[in-house]
Structure formats: C-alpha cells, structure tokens
Motif scaffolding. Structure first.
Motif, PDB file in Angstrom:
ATOM      1  N   GLY A 281      -1.614  -8.694  -4.500  1.00  0.00           N
ATOM      2  CA  GLY A 281      -3.013  -8.349  -4.296  1.00  0.00           C
ATOM      3  C   GLY A 281      -3.304  -6.867  -4.301  1.00  0.00           C
ATOM      4  N   THR A 282      -2.292  -6.023  -4.400  1.00  0.00           N
ATOM      5  CA  THR A 282      -2.481  -4.575  -4.440  1.00  0.00           C
ATOM      6  C   THR A 282      -2.108  -4.065  -5.826  1.00  0.00           C
ATOM      7  OG1 THR A 282      -1.942  -4.378  -2.102  1.00  0.00           O
ATOM      8  CG2 THR A 282      -1.767  -2.373  -3.406  1.00  0.00           C
ATOM      9  N   VAL A 283      -2.951  -3.205  -6.385  1.00  0.00           N
ATOM     10  CA  VAL A 283      -2.674  -2.611  -7.694  1.00  0.00           C
ATOM     11  C   VAL A 283      -1.897  -1.312  -7.483  1.00  0.00           C
ATOM     12  CG1 VAL A 283      -3.687  -1.605  -9.771  1.00  0.00           C
ATOM     13  CG2 VAL A 283      -4.713  -3.635  -8.737  1.00  0.00           C
ATOM     14  N   VAL A 284      -0.772  -1.196  -8.151  1.00  0.00           N
ATOM     15  CA  VAL A 284       0.043   0.015  -8.073  1.00  0.00           C
ATOM     16  C   VAL A 284      -0.065   0.725  -9.408  1.00  0.00           C
ATOM     17  CG1 VAL A 284       2.346   0.970  -7.689  1.00  0.00           C
ATOM     18  CG2 VAL A 284       1.638  -1.101  -6.464  1.00  0.00           C
ATOM     19  N   GLN A 285      -0.702   1.889  -9.400  1.00  0.00           N
ATOM     20  CA  GLN A 285      -0.848   2.678 -10.613  1.00  0.00           C
ATOM     21  C   GLN A 285       0.249   3.732 -10.663  1.00  0.00           C
ATOM     22  OE1 GLN A 285      -4.774   4.284 -10.856  1.00  0.00           O
ATOM     23  NE2 GLN A 285      -5.731   2.294 -11.068  1.00  0.00           N
ATOM     24  N   PRO A 286       0.766   4.026 -11.855  1.00  0.00           N
ATOM     25  CA  PRO A 286       1.787   5.068 -11.954  1.00  0.00           C
ATOM     26  C   PRO A 286       1.260   6.412 -11.452  1.00  0.00           C
ATOM     27  CG  PRO A 286       1.665   3.795 -13.981  1.00  0.00           C
ATOM     28  CD  PRO A 286       0.505   3.372 -13.136  1.00  0.00           C
ATOM     29  N   SER A 287       2.105   7.127 -10.717  1.00  0.00           N
ATOM     30  CA  SER A 287       1.764   8.445 -10.178  1.00  0.00           C
ATOM     31  C   SER A 287       2.378   9.528 -11.055  1.00  0.00           C
ATOM     32  CB  SER A 287       2.308   8.600  -8.765  1.00  0.00           C
ATOM     33  OG  SER A 287       1.774   7.627  -7.916  1.00  0.00           O
ATOM     34  N   GLN A 288       1.785  10.709 -11.028  1.00  0.00           N
ATOM     35  CA  GLN A 288       2.353  11.856 -11.734  1.00  0.00           C
ATOM     36  C   GLN A 288       3.461  12.509 -10.908  1.00  0.00           C
ATOM     37  OE1 GLN A 288       1.681  12.902 -14.935  1.00  0.00           O
ATOM     38  NE2 GLN A 288       0.684  10.901 -14.930  1.00  0.00           N
ATOM     39  N   SER A 289       3.399  12.326  -9.584  1.00  0.00           N
ATOM     40  CA  SER A 289       4.440  12.870  -8.712  1.00  0.00           C
ATOM     41  C   SER A 289       4.537  11.995  -7.467  1.00  0.00           C
ATOM     42  CB  SER A 289       4.143  14.322  -8.329  1.00  0.00           C
ATOM     43  OG  SER A 289       2.960  14.392  -7.568  1.00  0.00           O
ATOM     44  N   VAL A 290       5.723  11.975  -6.886  1.00  0.00           N
ATOM     45  CA  VAL A 290       5.953  11.234  -5.649  1.00  0.00           C
ATOM     46  C   VAL A 290       6.776  12.103  -4.712  1.00  0.00           C
ATOM     47  CG1 VAL A 290       5.827   8.934  -6.696  1.00  0.00           C
ATOM     48  CG2 VAL A 290       8.021  10.107  -6.558  1.00  0.00           C
ATOM     49  N   ARG A 291       6.667  11.821  -3.423  1.00  0.00           N
ATOM     50  CA  ARG A 291       7.475  12.532  -2.419  1.00  0.00           C
ATOM     51  C   ARG A 291       8.680  11.659  -2.117  1.00  0.00           C
ATOM     52  NH1 ARG A 291       6.535  16.695   0.935  1.00  0.00           N
ATOM     53  NH2 ARG A 291       4.344  16.724   0.357  1.00  0.00           N
ATOM     54  N   ASP A 292       9.852  12.260  -2.241  1.00  0.00           N
ATOM     55  CA  ASP A 292      11.101  11.556  -1.985  1.00  0.00           C
ATOM     56  C   ASP A 292      11.861  12.311  -0.911  1.00  0.00           C
ATOM     57  OD1 ASP A 292      13.356   9.983  -2.065  1.00  0.00           O
ATOM     58  OD2 ASP A 292      14.099  10.805  -3.949  1.00  0.00           O
ATOM     59  N   LEU A 293      11.796  11.830   0.331  1.00  0.00           N
ATOM     60  CA  LEU A 293      12.459  12.461   1.467  1.00  0.00           C
ATOM     61  C   LEU A 293      12.097  13.939   1.581  1.00  0.00           C
ATOM     62  CD1 LEU A 293      15.945  10.781   1.107  1.00  0.00           C
ATOM     63  CD2 LEU A 293      14.068  10.101   2.588  1.00  0.00           C
TER      64      LEU A 293
ATOM     65  N   ALA B  20       0.823  -1.214   0.000  1.00  0.00           N
ATOM     66  CA  ALA B  20       0.000   0.000   0.000  1.00  0.00           C
ATOM     67  C   ALA B  20       0.857   1.265   0.000  1.00  0.00           C
ATOM     68  CB  ALA B  20      -0.937  -0.004   1.199  1.00  0.00           C
ATOM     69  N   LYS B  21       2.102   1.160   0.446  1.00  0.00           N
ATOM     70  CA  LYS B  21       2.998   2.319   0.436  1.00  0.00           C
ATOM     71  C   LYS B  21       3.962   2.298  -0.749  1.00  0.00           C
ATOM     72  CE  LYS B  21       3.084   3.421   5.330  1.00  0.00           C
ATOM     73  NZ  LYS B  21       3.965   3.667   6.482  1.00  0.00           N
ATOM     74  N   THR B  22       3.784   1.330  -1.625  1.00  0.00           N
ATOM     75  CA  THR B  22       4.648   1.215  -2.788  1.00  0.00           C
ATOM     76  C   THR B  22       4.140   2.134  -3.885  1.00  0.00           C
ATOM     77  OG1 THR B  22       5.144  -1.076  -2.216  1.00  0.00           O
ATOM     78  CG2 THR B  22       5.578  -0.402  -4.486  1.00  0.00           C
ATOM     79  N   GLU B  23       5.046   2.904  -4.462  1.00  0.00           N
ATOM     80  CA  GLU B  23       4.687   3.849  -5.517  1.00  0.00           C
ATOM     81  C   GLU B  23       5.508   3.577  -6.769  1.00  0.00           C
ATOM     82  OE1 GLU B  23       3.497   8.029  -3.696  1.00  0.00           O
ATOM     83  OE2 GLU B  23       5.510   7.423  -3.065  1.00  0.00           O
ATOM     84  N   LEU B  24       4.947   3.949  -7.900  1.00  0.00           N
ATOM     85  CA  LEU B  24       5.609   3.821  -9.191  1.00  0.00           C
ATOM     86  C   LEU B  24       5.500   5.148  -9.907  1.00  0.00           C
ATOM     87  CD1 LEU B  24       6.726   2.250 -11.719  1.00  0.00           C
ATOM     88  CD2 LEU B  24       4.330   1.829 -12.275  1.00  0.00           C
ATOM     89  N   ILE B  25       6.606   5.604 -10.472  1.00  0.00           N
ATOM     90  CA  ILE B  25       6.579   6.811 -11.286  1.00  0.00           C
ATOM     91  C   ILE B  25       7.442   6.570 -12.520  1.00  0.00           C
ATOM     92  CG2 ILE B  25       8.496   7.899 -10.021  1.00  0.00           C
ATOM     93  CD1 ILE B  25       7.013  10.599 -10.501  1.00  0.00           C
ATOM     94  N   TRP B  26       6.918   6.973 -13.665  1.00  0.00           N
ATOM     95  CA  TRP B  26       7.663   6.920 -14.920  1.00  0.00           C
ATOM     96  C   TRP B  26       8.231   8.310 -15.163  1.00  0.00           C
ATOM     97  CZ3 TRP B  26       8.754   2.482 -17.114  1.00  0.00           C
ATOM     98  CH2 TRP B  26       7.865   1.406 -17.016  1.00  0.00           C
ATOM     99  N   PHE B  27       9.515   8.423 -15.427  1.00  0.00           N
ATOM    100  CA  PHE B  27      10.116   9.697 -15.804  1.00  0.00           C
ATOM    101  C   PHE B  27      10.288   9.703 -17.313  1.00  0.00           C
ATOM    102  CE2 PHE B  27      11.683   9.114 -11.438  1.00  0.00           C
ATOM    103  CZ  PHE B  27      11.150  10.256 -10.874  1.00  0.00           C
ATOM    104  N   SER B  28       9.696  10.702 -17.942  1.00  0.00           N
ATOM    105  CA  SER B  28       9.733  10.766 -19.393  1.00  0.00           C
ATOM    106  C   SER B  28       9.455  12.193 -19.841  1.00  0.00           C
ATOM    107  CB  SER B  28       8.655   9.834 -19.970  1.00  0.00           C
ATOM    108  OG  SER B  28       8.597   9.950 -21.359  1.00  0.00           O
ATOM    109  N   SER B  29       9.885  12.502 -21.040  1.00  0.00           N
ATOM    110  CA  SER B  29       9.535  13.800 -21.606  1.00  0.00           C
ATOM    111  C   SER B  29       8.063  13.756 -22.005  1.00  0.00           C
ATOM    112  CB  SER B  29      10.405  14.101 -22.823  1.00  0.00           C
ATOM    113  OG  SER B  29      10.126  13.183 -23.865  1.00  0.00           O
TER     114      SER B  29
END
Length: 166
Positions: free
Chosen positions: A128-140, A103-112
């Motif tokens: 059992g959890t669906v991880v959808q790509p995010s437009q932004s993520v918080r990193d530290l 539930a805390k796993t995130e996916l982000i694609w970096f692309s132009s």
C-alpha cells in the motif's frame, strides 16, 4: 536466561515526570551487553532468507539493506524479484513479532549518468505504500548519491557528522 528475559517492567522519566510502570513481555533490557548478541541470533534467519532470494543482504543493528544487480535491460525483473523478497522478509518479520515499516523503505539505483535513462521508471508498491527511487540515501550517517561515476569523500580531515559521496 529466563530470569534475564522475564518478569521485567519499565517506565519513562522525562523532565522529572514519571510514567506509569508497564510490564515488558518481550525484548531484552535496553543498553544491556547481551542485547546485541541475542538480537543477532534472533534475526540471523532473515539474512539467510535474503540470500535464498538470490540477493545480497547487509544488516547493521535493526537496519536491513537488500542489494541486487542487473543490466539496464533487466531492471524490471530485478524490481519484481526485490519486491518478492521484501514480501518474504515482511512475512518472516511478522512471524517473529517484528514489523517492516514501508514508509522507511528506500530504493536507490546506482548507475553512471549515461545509463540512468535505461533504468526502470516504474514505481514499486510495497503493502500500500509507493516507494519511488531516490537520488541519494543516508546509510549509517553517510549520504550516498545514485551517480557513482565520480565517487569521492569531502571534508575527510575535519570528519563532519556525515560524509557526502558525490
């Protein structure tokens, strides 16, 4: 070392109330100087495991990030490779009395922006959890956007609690 790690107990004090005392069977005392060093020794193997998968690990405290790179046409293959690696990480964690939280796993694609439509649109399923790509993520504390074409930092002089990359 044995006396440092065994025979300990803990309780919680909150607004003058005290919980019952519980024995601690694993872990190190919270806030200890030795704690971070022991944690790094404890999790060093997972870093090597990610590297064995051909991916790039980045670890900070209890946060593990896994990076991979592909051309747009091969994103499905990267997703499969990443899913396999995360499965191996999960098994390693389970065997080391740790738990991966999908539930805390995130996916982000970096692309132009012009290549975004070429990326994989399939959902990633992790245990059992669906991880959808995010437009932004918080990193530290830093918010990172998927559109890296115009990357810049705002409000650097006042240094807010989080810096946004756009």
């Amino acid at each position: 070392m044995t006396s440092y790690l065994t025979g300990r107990s803990q309780y919680v004090r909150y607004h003058g109330e005290v919980s019952t005392t519980t024995h601690v069977y694993c872990s190190v005392p919270q806030g200890s100087v030795l704690g971070p060093v022991l944690f790094l020794l404890y999790v060093a193997d997972v870093i090597e495991l990610v590297k064995e998968c051909g991916l790039i690990p980045h670890a900070f405290a209890d946060n593990l990030q896994i990076y991979g790179h592909s051309v747009s046409a091969d994103t499905q293959e990267l997703v499969a490779h990443m899913t396999t690696c995360i499965g191996r990480v999960r098994c390693w964690m389970a065997s080391n009395v740790l738990r991966l939280n999908p539930a805390k796993t995130e996916l982000i694609w970096f692309s132009s922006p012009r290549r975004t439509n070429l990326l994989s649109t399939s959902l990633i399923r992790l245990f059992g959890t669906v991880v959808q790509p995010s437009q932004s993520v918080r990193d530290l504390g830093v918010i990172v956007d998927s559109d890296v074409a115009l990357l810049h930092v705002t409000d650097l002089c006042s240094w807010p609690s989080s810096v946004t990359f756009r």
